[in-house]
Design an enzyme around this catalytic site. Structure first.
Site, PDB file in Angstrom:
ATOM      1  N   PRO A  16       0.811  -1.223   0.000  1.00 58.17           N
ATOM      2  CA  PRO A  16       0.000   0.000   0.000  1.00 58.17           C
ATOM      3  C   PRO A  16       0.841   1.268   0.000  1.00 58.17           C
ATOM      4  CG  PRO A  16      -0.946  -1.596   1.500  1.00 58.17           C
ATOM      5  CD  PRO A  16       0.373  -2.151   1.068  1.00 58.17           C
ATOM      6  N   TYR A  17       1.951   1.265   0.730  1.00 59.86           N
ATOM      7  CA  TYR A  17       2.817   2.440   0.759  1.00 59.86           C
ATOM      8  C   TYR A  17       3.387   2.711  -0.633  1.00 59.86           C
ATOM      9  CZ  TYR A  17       6.861   5.392   1.844  1.00 59.86           C
ATOM     10  OH  TYR A  17       7.783   6.405   1.863  1.00 59.86           O
ATOM     11  N   ALA A  18       3.923   1.683  -1.287  1.00 64.26           N
ATOM     12  CA  ALA A  18       4.515   1.867  -2.614  1.00 64.26           C
ATOM     13  C   ALA A  18       3.474   2.344  -3.616  1.00 64.26           C
ATOM     14  CB  ALA A  18       5.155   0.555  -3.076  1.00 64.26           C
TER      15      ALA A  18
END
Length: 249
Positions: free
Chosen positions: A156-158
């Site tokens: 999710p961060y990427a």
């Protein structure tokens, strides 16, 4: 708000109480800018950090709130008398191995996308009317190498950082000529986040692989952000700052 080109320029640094944001605030203040920093720290702590820079002001805010961006920008414009640049260094992540897809809940997605995509979007909306009155209005968002290449603390961060980078490209095409917008994509930067347990091996591996043989410092990113603020023929770009790490196969 009349933006007199002869008056000291004014900056709002969101996430300016720690790490990259704090370094950016110091960099701009050292160049004669008037600075407002915003964050979620208690008022007394945020104000103590602001006192490190002449005339700086602290604005406490929770960027997860739909109205926060409008409130922060309005307050900054009022206390500074103008607004010439906005820098967004806040964000959210969670360390989840990429292969552990079952650990990624809807709550994780919503929190990370909320802070890394929706919050900066709201900030752009709120700041644009003020920045159009500046002789050189600009916005800089802090993305991540994870949004450019495979990696990062979680999927999710990427994905959120890749979305941010694309948002910058799209906004670069429509905000000009009055406003420029760019992003930086840092690699491994040593901050309070990376000083916790479990980072030692990754830091050692980074130093071994990166051509510059070290991890980054907040000041390295601040130097690039300050440069982009002054780069008046650059917009819609995401610039990697990773010591050359991504160059090595």
């Amino acid at each position: 708000m009349d933006a007199d080109s002869r008056a000291p320029r004014a900056a709002l640094v969101v996430g300016g109480t720690s790490g990259i944001g704090r370094a950016v605030a110091h960099s701009l203040s050292g160049r004669g800018w008037r600075v407002a920093i915003s964050g979620s720290r208690p008022a007394e702590l945020g104000e103590a950090i602001a006192q490190e820079m002449p005339g700086a002001r602290y604005i406490r805010a929770d960027l997860g709130s739909p109205s926060a961006a409008h409130d922060v920008v309005g307050t900054a414009a009022d206390v500074l008398g103008r607004l010439d640049t906005v820098v967004y260094t806040a964000g959210a992540t969670q360390r989840i191995p990429h292969g552990d897809i079952d650990a990624v809940t809807d709550d994780v997605w919503e929190r990370i996308l909320g802070m890394n995509v929706i919050a900066p979007w709201r900030l752009v909306q709120a700041a644009a009317p003020h920045l159009r009155q500046s002789p050189a209005g600009s916005i800089t968002l802090t993305g991540a190498l994870a949004g450019v290449d495979v990696g990062g603390s979680s999927i999710p961060y990427a994905v959120s950082k890749a979305a941010m980078h694309h948002m910058v490209k799209l906004l670069g095409a429509v905000l000009g000529p009055e406003i420029r917008i760019n992003a930086v994509a840092p690699g491994l930067i040593e901050t309070s986040w990376t000083s916790g347990d479990g980072w030692e091996d990754l830091i050692a591996a980074w130093r071994e692989r990166a051509p510059l043989r070290r991890t980054g410092r907040p000041e390295d990113v601040a130097d690039l952000i300050t440069g982009l603020i002054g780069a008046e023929y650059t917009t819609g770009q995401t610039v990697v700052v990773d010591g050359g790490f991504s160059l090595v196969p």
